[in-house]
Structures are given as structure tokens and as C-alpha cells.
Scaffold this motif. Structure first.
Motif, PDB file in Angstrom:
ATOM      1  N   LEU A   1       0.549  -1.223  -0.483  1.00  0.00           N
ATOM      2  CA  LEU A   1      -0.158  -0.160  -0.218  1.00  0.00           C
ATOM      3  C   LEU A   1       0.127   1.225   0.277  1.00  0.00           C
ATOM      4  O   LEU A   1       0.705   2.044  -0.734  1.00  0.00           O
ATOM      5  N   CYS A   2       1.704   0.998   0.571  1.00  0.00           N
ATOM      6  CA  CYS A   2       3.053   2.447   0.777  1.00  0.00           C
ATOM      7  C   CYS A   2       3.698   2.700  -0.522  1.00  0.00           C
ATOM      8  O   CYS A   2       3.678   3.595  -1.225  1.00  0.00           O
ATOM      9  N   GLU A   3       3.749   1.215  -0.791  1.00  0.00           N
ATOM     10  CA  GLU A   3       4.848   1.699  -2.584  1.00  0.00           C
ATOM     11  C   GLU A   3       3.380   1.746  -3.773  1.00  0.00           C
ATOM     12  O   GLU A   3       3.624   3.022  -4.130  1.00  0.00           O
ATOM     13  N   LEU A   4       2.392   1.866  -3.164  1.00  0.00           N
ATOM     14  CA  LEU A   4       1.593   1.616  -4.441  1.00  0.00           C
ATOM     15  C   LEU A   4       1.242   3.124  -4.166  1.00  0.00           C
ATOM     16  O   LEU A   4       1.329   3.961  -5.346  1.00  0.00           O
ATOM     17  N   TRP A   5       1.625   3.614  -2.748  1.00  0.00           N
ATOM     18  CA  TRP A   5       1.351   5.449  -2.483  1.00  0.00           C
ATOM     19  C   TRP A   5       2.293   6.276  -3.554  1.00  0.00           C
ATOM     20  O   TRP A   5       2.361   7.455  -4.056  1.00  0.00           O
ATOM     21  N   TRP A   6       3.783   5.850  -2.947  1.00  0.00           N
ATOM     22  CA  TRP A   6       4.247   6.614  -3.551  1.00  0.00           C
ATOM     23  C   TRP A   6       4.632   6.332  -5.202  1.00  0.00           C
ATOM     24  O   TRP A   6       5.049   7.879  -6.125  1.00  0.00           O
ATOM     25  N   ARG A   7       4.444   5.093  -5.462  1.00  0.00           N
ATOM     26  CA  ARG A   7       4.335   5.639  -7.444  1.00  0.00           C
ATOM     27  C   ARG A   7       3.113   6.292  -7.189  1.00  0.00           C
ATOM     28  O   ARG A   7       3.838   6.771  -9.186  1.00  0.00           O
ATOM     29  N   GLU A   8       2.225   6.187  -7.157  1.00  0.00           N
ATOM     30  CA  GLU A   8       0.988   7.448  -7.596  1.00  0.00           C
ATOM     31  C   GLU A   8       1.239   8.525  -7.416  1.00  0.00           C
ATOM     32  O   GLU A   8       0.938   9.590  -7.996  1.00  0.00           O
ATOM     33  N   GLY A   9       2.854   8.753  -6.364  1.00  0.00           N
ATOM     34  CA  GLY A   9       2.951  10.340  -7.009  1.00  0.00           C
ATOM     35  C   GLY A   9       2.381  11.272  -5.622  1.00  0.00           C
ATOM     36  O   GLY A   9       1.473  12.134  -6.149  1.00  0.00           O
ATOM     37  N   PHE A  10       1.221  10.306  -4.643  1.00  0.00           N
ATOM     38  CA  PHE A  10       0.497  11.099  -3.741  1.00  0.00           C
ATOM     39  C   PHE A  10       0.897  12.211  -2.560  1.00  0.00           C
ATOM     40  O   PHE A  10       1.486  11.481  -2.458  1.00  0.00           O
ATOM     41  N   ASP A  11      -0.358  13.086  -2.089  1.00  0.00           N
ATOM     42  CA  ASP A  11       0.487  14.132  -1.439  1.00  0.00           C
ATOM     43  C   ASP A  11       0.784  13.419   0.079  1.00  0.00           C
ATOM     44  O   ASP A  11       0.060  12.663   0.642  1.00  0.00           O
ATOM     45  N   GLY A  12       2.100  13.721   0.883  1.00  0.00           N
ATOM     46  CA  GLY A  12       2.251  13.137   1.512  1.00  0.00           C
ATOM     47  C   GLY A  12       3.176  11.704   1.639  1.00  0.00           C
ATOM     48  O   GLY A  12       3.659  11.356   3.183  1.00  0.00           O
ATOM     49  N   LYS A  13       3.791  11.832   0.633  1.00  0.00           N
ATOM     50  CA  LYS A  13       4.113  10.001   0.389  1.00  0.00           C
ATOM     51  C   LYS A  13       5.598  10.385   1.153  1.00  0.00           C
ATOM     52  O   LYS A  13       5.854   8.999   1.002  1.00  0.00           O
ATOM     53  N   GLU A  14       6.260  11.094   1.121  1.00  0.00           N
ATOM     54  CA  GLU A  14       6.993  11.202   2.179  1.00  0.00           C
ATOM     55  C   GLU A  14       7.272  10.460   3.008  1.00  0.00           C
ATOM     56  O   GLU A  14       8.162   9.982   3.904  1.00  0.00           O
ATOM     57  N   SER A  15       5.998  10.589   3.750  1.00  0.00           N
ATOM     58  CA  SER A  15       5.710  10.011   5.129  1.00  0.00           C
ATOM     59  C   SER A  15       5.813   8.118   5.555  1.00  0.00           C
ATOM     60  O   SER A  15       4.975   8.091   6.480  1.00  0.00           O
ATOM     61  N   LEU A  16       5.337   7.808   4.480  1.00  0.00           N
ATOM     62  CA  LEU A  16       4.920   5.891   4.109  1.00  0.00           C
ATOM     63  C   LEU A  16       6.920   5.437   3.738  1.00  0.00           C
ATOM     64  O   LEU A  16       5.852   4.246   3.306  1.00  0.00           O
ATOM     65  N   ILE A  17       7.989   5.627   4.388  1.00  0.00           N
ATOM     66  CA  ILE A  17       9.041   5.230   3.875  1.00  0.00           C
ATOM     67  C   ILE A  17      10.166   5.171   4.812  1.00  0.00           C
ATOM     68  O   ILE A  17      10.848   3.982   4.604  1.00  0.00           O
ATOM     69  N   ALA A  18       9.569   5.736   5.689  1.00  0.00           N
ATOM     70  CA  ALA A  18      10.380   5.371   7.028  1.00  0.00           C
ATOM     71  C   ALA A  18      10.088   4.161   7.406  1.00  0.00           C
ATOM     72  O   ALA A  18      11.474   3.160   7.930  1.00  0.00           O
ATOM     73  N   GLN A  19       9.838   3.833   7.310  1.00  0.00           N
ATOM     74  CA  GLN A  19       9.539   1.734   7.827  1.00  0.00           C
ATOM     75  C   GLN A  19       9.709   1.126   6.790  1.00  0.00           C
ATOM     76  O   GLN A  19       9.810   0.032   7.006  1.00  0.00           O
ATOM     77  N   SER A  20       8.398   1.286   5.729  1.00  0.00           N
ATOM     78  CA  SER A  20       8.066   1.071   4.268  1.00  0.00           C
ATOM     79  C   SER A  20       9.230   0.510   3.426  1.00  0.00           C
ATOM     80  O   SER A  20       9.819  -0.899   3.047  1.00  0.00           O
ATOM     81  N   LEU A  21      10.424   1.213   3.816  1.00  0.00           N
ATOM     82  CA  LEU A  21      11.331   0.652   2.755  1.00  0.00           C
ATOM     83  C   LEU A  21      12.932  -0.050   3.513  1.00  0.00           C
ATOM     84  O   LEU A  21      12.824  -1.078   2.622  1.00  0.00           O
ATOM     85  N   PRO A  22      12.285   0.028   4.493  1.00  0.00           N
ATOM     86  CA  PRO A  22      13.600  -0.728   5.269  1.00  0.00           C
ATOM     87  C   PRO A  22      12.604  -2.347   5.503  1.00  0.00           C
ATOM     88  O   PRO A  22      13.649  -3.551   5.150  1.00  0.00           O
TER      89      PRO A  22
END
Length: 677
Positions: free
Chosen positions: A58-79
Motif C-alpha cells: 500500500l505504501c509503495e502504491l502511494w509512492w508510485r502514484e505520487g500522492f501527497d504525503g508520500k514522503e511520510s510513508l517510507i521510514a518503515q516501509s523501505l527498510p
């Protein structure tokens, strides 16, 4: 807790479906707090991996779609995603990491709080899933552009793997470094060239281990293969030129060897921005060093220089000046083959010239030079002789260079008759179009083979032995067998020497066909008892008689009283007359025949009986107490006359020696040993 977890899974699935398929009804700005809440709980949900993976998607989908606030969804999801891709070793997880790679720019790699993430990223350099997939290699190349300190750590881990890396891994590292260098700039570009590429060049030249030097060159191939791209050739020249030419002339032979290998890979080493005169002078310098190393005191250096020179001529024939080409080939063909101190250098000449023949432009000059290599057909090293025949096989496919102009036919037939199986098989392959052409009528092909047998009986026999293994159809060989059987009969016009050669060829040909299995019955049907006895009757030497008997032993058993009597008489004669034991090959063939067609138990029992009778006779000892004088008197009487008992002892002794000799032969052969024991 189960109800809560089920609700969370439903929530995640609903969000994924809505954001990907029903965007008109789902507003990302209103859903962001929900997604952020799920993202914050990602780590604590480790007891439910499926839910963790769904939240990460879900976080990856948010980043790929470029939705607002995507920067706040990588601290946990990327590791989490990075850790999953390293442990699962699946290509699909590598693809997911690569799809969100731009998010890594948001991390501060100087911050100690992301040390765990840094270690995860560095581990990708040694993870098979990343090295095998194109997206994984691109991702590692991308990591080189994040931070100079990260570049050092990636290089350090990569260099630790190079000495032990397989070819595919080394090629992957070459591709990774090239992409990283191509996309780098500023401080990171300097760091890649200094801490990675320069170290690889030094390792390729100065490594004490051949394996390490080869591994470094394999990684550098990632750049050498891309030298046509802008900036690559200039960078390679800048890194290698100060070291390479100096290393070609040092006292250490290992360094000279490594340096010439690197020069061969880089040839022609030149700066793209140099003038025409400078480029020509630099190429002349390289040729001068190659010519010098062709006569290097170290055999290993000479070998790799010969191979490299032929490779350079093969690839760059059209642009190399004719004078340089003539000089190199003259040294290679005239000087190296006479080097008796190193078979590897002589082998390199033959392999290099064989490779050079792949360039059609080389044929005119090689047509003149190749006959000078014909003495290498008699080289003491079997590897060199094998390579010499391989060269003739390569020449055979070139219309303008007849192989019989390179090597005399008499020499080839002598090798075919006497050399090892490896060489003889290749010579058979070479001579098949001349002496048994499969496209010609069978009568013509048989006549040609007969011509070969008449010219060299031993060579003709081995030719027939290997013809099937080298692709001649079994049907044609069966017709040849019938043709040769007719020639060997007493009423043919052949003289005895040629008939002996035909008999050997019949034996080898029959054995070859019988080994195919399905032709055993056909060969047995043609070689009747009468025909076998006729062939035995015209065989004048022990060698040909033994070959016919061995052929008979490989055929289906049949009732041939004459052949059985012949074999039995030979065994009985050898057991009585020790002079017959010189025909050991013939007697061995008889033993194989008896074992195959029956009667081995009777033969073995008879031999054991002879040994037992001799043992009983010799067990009679003289009575103790007889004086030395009486013994001398007895010996004196034996010299003057032989008693019937003495004659009987001599007869038993002769029979026992013959029997023991037979038993020894039985024990030496694996098939008869088992039957005897």
C-alpha cells in the motif's frame, strides 16, 4: 486480536483496490491519516507477515502514484521491503525495491539512525537475486550515486567477493560499475574511479594469483566492452597507461604475463583525443612490446603473448599495417615451434593460428606459412599433436588451402597407425571425405577405403575402427565389411601383405559394428563359420589370427566345430610347447572366444588339473640323511642319462608352466578373472 487483525487486512485490501481502480471515489488526502497509521504499525505486526507485506504494498502504491504525503510513508516501509528482498531472494521483491528507488534520496546517509538501512543496502552487492536480475543490477548501480561514503563501503564489499566470484557474478559487477560510473558526477565519480577502477587495474597487473588477475580483468570487461561509448576509452587510457607499459618490461615474469593479458584485452590502447601521429606511434610501441614478449624467457609469458597476438590479428587484421602482420606471423611460425623448452608455447602457436583462420583475410599469407608447421605433427607432446590435427581439420573447411599441402599424407597415415586414440580419431575425421566419402556411391567409397588399406594396412585398420564414431552411417560400413571380406578370400588377387591389412580392417570394422548392438545379428549372419575359417586360413601372422578370433568371440555363439577345434589345438599346443607362448595375443583372443562361446569351465578345469598333478609330483621329497656326496653322484648320473621318471617330471613341468601362464592371463583380464575365480 484476531478480529482486529482481520479488520486491518480488510482495510488494507479495500484501500489498495480503491486507490488503484476507483480513484474518483477515494480521495488520497482524506485517506492519508489511515495509511500513515498503518505505516507506523508496520514493524510491530511482525507476527503477521502477510499483513506486513500488504501494508508495504500500500505504501509503495502511494509512492508510485505520487500522492501527497508520500514522503511520510517510507521510514518503515523501505527498510521492511529491503529486508524482505534480501531474505526472500525473489525477483518480484527486487522489482518492488527498484520501483521505489527514488525514495532513498530522502534519507540522510550521514545520520547514524539509519545504520541498519545502510547495512541492508550494502548487502544487496552479495545477494544473488539482485545480481541475477537486470533491475537488481541497476538498483545497485543507483546506490553508488547516493553518497560518497556509501560508495566506499559498496566497493569494499564488492572487492572482497571478486577473488572468489563466479564468471556470472564478475560480469554482473562489471555491468554495475559501468552503469554507476556512467551516471556519476563530481565527488562520487572521482571516488568510483579512485577506489574501485584504479584498484581493479592494479589488481589485474600486480596480483600474484592468476585467478585474482583474471577476475579483475573480467570485471574490467564491463568497461572495455563499452569503450565505444563517450568518455570510456579516455578514462581507461588515463587509468592504465602509466602502469601498463612499465609493467610489460619489469623483471617479475608474473607481472609481465598479467600486463600483456590486459594489453591484449585493451588493444588498441589509445587516447581518443590524441593526434593521428600520436596514435600511430602508440600502436607501434604496443607492437614492439608484443614482438619482444614473443621471445620472453618465461614460457608462460610466451604462450599468452602468442595467443594474444593471434587474437589481435584475428580481430584487427584490416587496420593493422601489413609490415606488422608479417613480422608477428613470421616470429610465431618460425621461432616458437622450435622451442623445445615449453610445450605450452608450441601449443599456443597451433591454437592461435587455428583461431586466426576464422578471419578470411588471413588465408593468403597463411597458405604460405602453414606448411612450416607440419613438423609439429611429430611433436613429443600429445597435446601439441592433437592441436596440430585440429589445425588440419580447420584447414579442411577452407577451399583455398588443401590440407594435404600443409602436411604430407604419408606422415598422416603413420600417425593414424601408431598414435594415441585421441589423435587417431581426429585423423579419421580428417580423412573420411577422401577415403570413404559418404556422398559417393558405395562401390566407389569401398574402393577408396581399399586404396587406403593397400597404402598403409595399419592405418586402414584404425580408420575402419573409428569410422563409425566419426559419423559414417552403419549401413555403409556394413557394405564395406562385406566388400573387404570378399577381398580377403584366397581367390582374390591381393598379395599377402595387403591381405593382412584387409583382415585387420575386417576385424576392426566388425568389432565397431557389433558394438552398436543392433548390428550384431547382421554381422553374425554374414560372418558364417565357413567364412571365418576361410579368413583364419589366409591369415599369416599371429596378429591377424588373433584379431579374427576376437571378432568371432564378439559374435552370437554358433556351432562351428572347425573354429572350436582350432582354438582347442592352440591351447593344448601352448600348454605343451613353451615356445608357443610368444603368441600371447592370439592365445588371449582364444581365451575370450572360449569364454564367450562356452567351454571355459572345461578349459579352466584342465589347467588346474595340470597344476595339481605337478604339485603332487613335486611333493615327493628325498629322505633326510642323504649326504652331499650321494647328491653329487646322483646329479652326475642324471647328466649322463635320463630315466623315464625324469622324462615324466620334465613333461609335467612343461605342462604346469603352460597352465600357469594361461591362469596368469585369465587373472589379468577382468572378464576371465571373474569366471576363473
Amino acid at each position: 486480536r484476531q478480529r482486529v487483525m482481520a479488520g486491518l487486512r480488510g482495510c488494507v485490501l479495500l484501500l489498495q483496490a480503491g486507490l488503484s481502480q476507483c480513484k474518483k471515489f477515494f480521495h488520497p488526502a482524506r485517506l492519508l491519516p489511515v495509511v500513515q497509521g498503518l505505516h507506523e504499525k508496520l514493524v510491530v505486526l511482525e507476527d503477521d507477515p502477510e499483513l506486513q507485506d500488504a501494508i508495504s504494498e500500500l505504501c509503495e502504491l502511494w509512492w508510485r502514484e505520487g500522492f501527497d504525503g508520500k514522503e511520510s510513508l517510507i521510514a518503515q516501509s523501505l527498510p521492511f521491503l529491503m529486508s524482505r528482498s534480501l531474505t526472500s531472494n525473489r525477483k518480484v521483491d527486487v522489482h518492488r525495491v527498484y520501483a521505489v528507488r527514488e525514495a532513498f534520496f530522502l534519507f540522510d546517509f550521514l545520520d547514524g539512525s539509519i545504520e541498519d538501512l545502510r547495512h541492508l543496502l550494502i548487502r544487496s552487492v552479495v545477494t544473488p537475486a539482485f545480481l541475477r536480475s537486470a533491475e537488481g543490477r541497476r538498483f545497485i548501480s543507483f546506490l553508488f550515486g547516493l553518497n560518497p561514503q556509501l560508495v566506499k563501503e559498496l566497493n569494499a564489499l564488492m572487492h572482497s567477493q571478486i577473488p572468489f566470484g563466479r564468471k556470472s557474478i564478475l560480469e554482473a559487477y562489471g555491468d554495475i560499475l559501468y552503469r554507476a560510473w556512467k551516471g556519476a558526477a563530481g565527488e562520487i565519480l572521482v571516488e568510483i574511479e579512485k577506489s574501485c577502477l584504479q584498484v581493479l587495474v592494479e589488481g589485474a597487473i600486480y596480483a600474484a594469483s592468476k585467478t585474482l588477475s583474471s577476475a579483475c580483468r573480467k570485471v574490467l570487461e564491463g568497461f572495455i566492452s563499452q569503450r565505444a561509448e563517450a568518455g570510456v576509452e579516455g578514462m581507461l587510457f588515463r587509468l592504465q597507461e602509466p602502469l601498463l607499459f612499465r609493467s610489460l618490461q619489469v623483471a617479475n615474469s608474473n607481472v609481465r604475463r598479467n600486463a600483456i593479458l590486459l594489453l591484449i584485452d585493451m588493444f588498441p590502447l589509445q587516447h581518443p583525443e590524441a593526434s593521428k601521429e600520436e596514435k600511430e606511434a602508440l600502436i607501434e610501441r604496443q607492437f614492439a612490446l608484443i614482438e619482444k614478449l614473443l621471445l620472453d624467457p618465461c614460457p608462460d609469458v610466451r604462450s599468452v603473448t602468442v595467443e594474444g597476438a593471434c587474437r589481435i590479428l584475428r580481430l584487427f587484421w584490416e587496420i593493422i599495417p601489413a609490415a606488422n602482420t608479417a613480422k608477428l606471423l613470421t616470429k610465431i611460425v618460425n621461432d616458437i615451434p622450435s622451442d623445445q623448452s615449453s610445450s605450452s608455447a608450441r601449443l599456443a602457436v597451433l591454437e592461435g593460428v587455428t583461431y586466426l583462420l576464422e578471419n578470411p583475410h588471413s588465408h593468403d599469407i597463411l597458405k604460405i606459412l602453414l606448411p612450416r608447421l607440419s613438423p609439429m605433427l611429430n611433436d613429443p607432446a600429445v597435446t601439441v599433436r592433437t592441436a596440430a590435427v585440429d589445425l588440419l581439420l580447420a584447414v579442411k573447411g577452407i577451399r583455398g588451402i588443401p590440407f594435404h599441402k600443409v602436411a604430407r599424407l604419408d606422415s598422416l597415415l603413420s600417425m593414424l597407425a601408431d598414435d594415441c586414440d585421441t589423435v587417431a580419431r581426429r585423423l579419421t575425421r580428417l580423412l573420411i571425405p577422401s577415403y570413404f566419402p559418404t556422398k559417393a556411391r558405395i562401390v566407389e567409397a569401398c574402393n577408396r577405403c581399399c586404396t587406403l588399406i593397400k597404402r598403409s594396412p595399419s592405418a586402414g585398420a584404425r580408420f575402419c575402427s573409428y569410422a563409425s564414431a566419426e559419423g559414417v552411417p552403419a549401413e555403409s560400413l556394413f557394405e564395406l565389411l562385406k566388400f573387404l571380406c570378399g577381398l580377403a578370400l584366397p581367390d582374390s588377387e591381393l598379395d599377402q601383405e595387403h591381405r593382412e591389412g584387409v583382415l585387420l580392417a575386417v576385424s576392426e570394422l566388425g568389432m565397431s559394428l557389433v558394438s552398436l548392438g543392433q548390428w550384431k545379428i547382421a554381422v553374425g549372419s554374414h560372418l558364417t563359420g565357413q567364412l571365418l575359417m576361410s579368413l583364419l586360413g589366409v591369415a599369416a601372422t599371429s596378429q591377424t589370427r588373433s584379431s579374427i578370433v576376437r571378432l568371432a568371440s564378439s559374435l552370437p555363439a554358433k556351432d562351428i566345430p572347425e573354429l572350436a577345434k582350432y582354438c582347442g589345438d592352440l591351447v593344448i599346443t601352448s600348454a605343451k610347447d613353451l615356445t608357443v607362448l610368444d603368441s600371447s595375443n592370439e592365445i588371449r583372443a582364444v581365451n575370450s572366444f572360449v569364454l564367450s562361446w562356452g567351454g571355459f569351465e572345461d578349459l579352466a578345469g584342465s589347467l588346474v588339473d595340470k597344476l595339481a598333478r605337478f604339485r603332487e609330483n613335486t611333493s615327493l621329497q628325498e629322505k633326510p640323511g642323504s649326504s652331499r656326496r650321494n647328491a653329487k653322484a646322483k646329479a652326475s648320473r642324471v647328466k649322463t642319462r635320463s630315466s623315464p621318471r625324469q622324462k615324466n617330471c620334465d613333461t609335467l613341468f612343461t605342462a604346469a608352466v603352460g597352465a600357469a601362464w594361461h591362469v596368469q592371463i585369465f587373472l589379468a583380464e577382468s572378464d576371465t578373472r571373474k569366471a576363473l575365480l
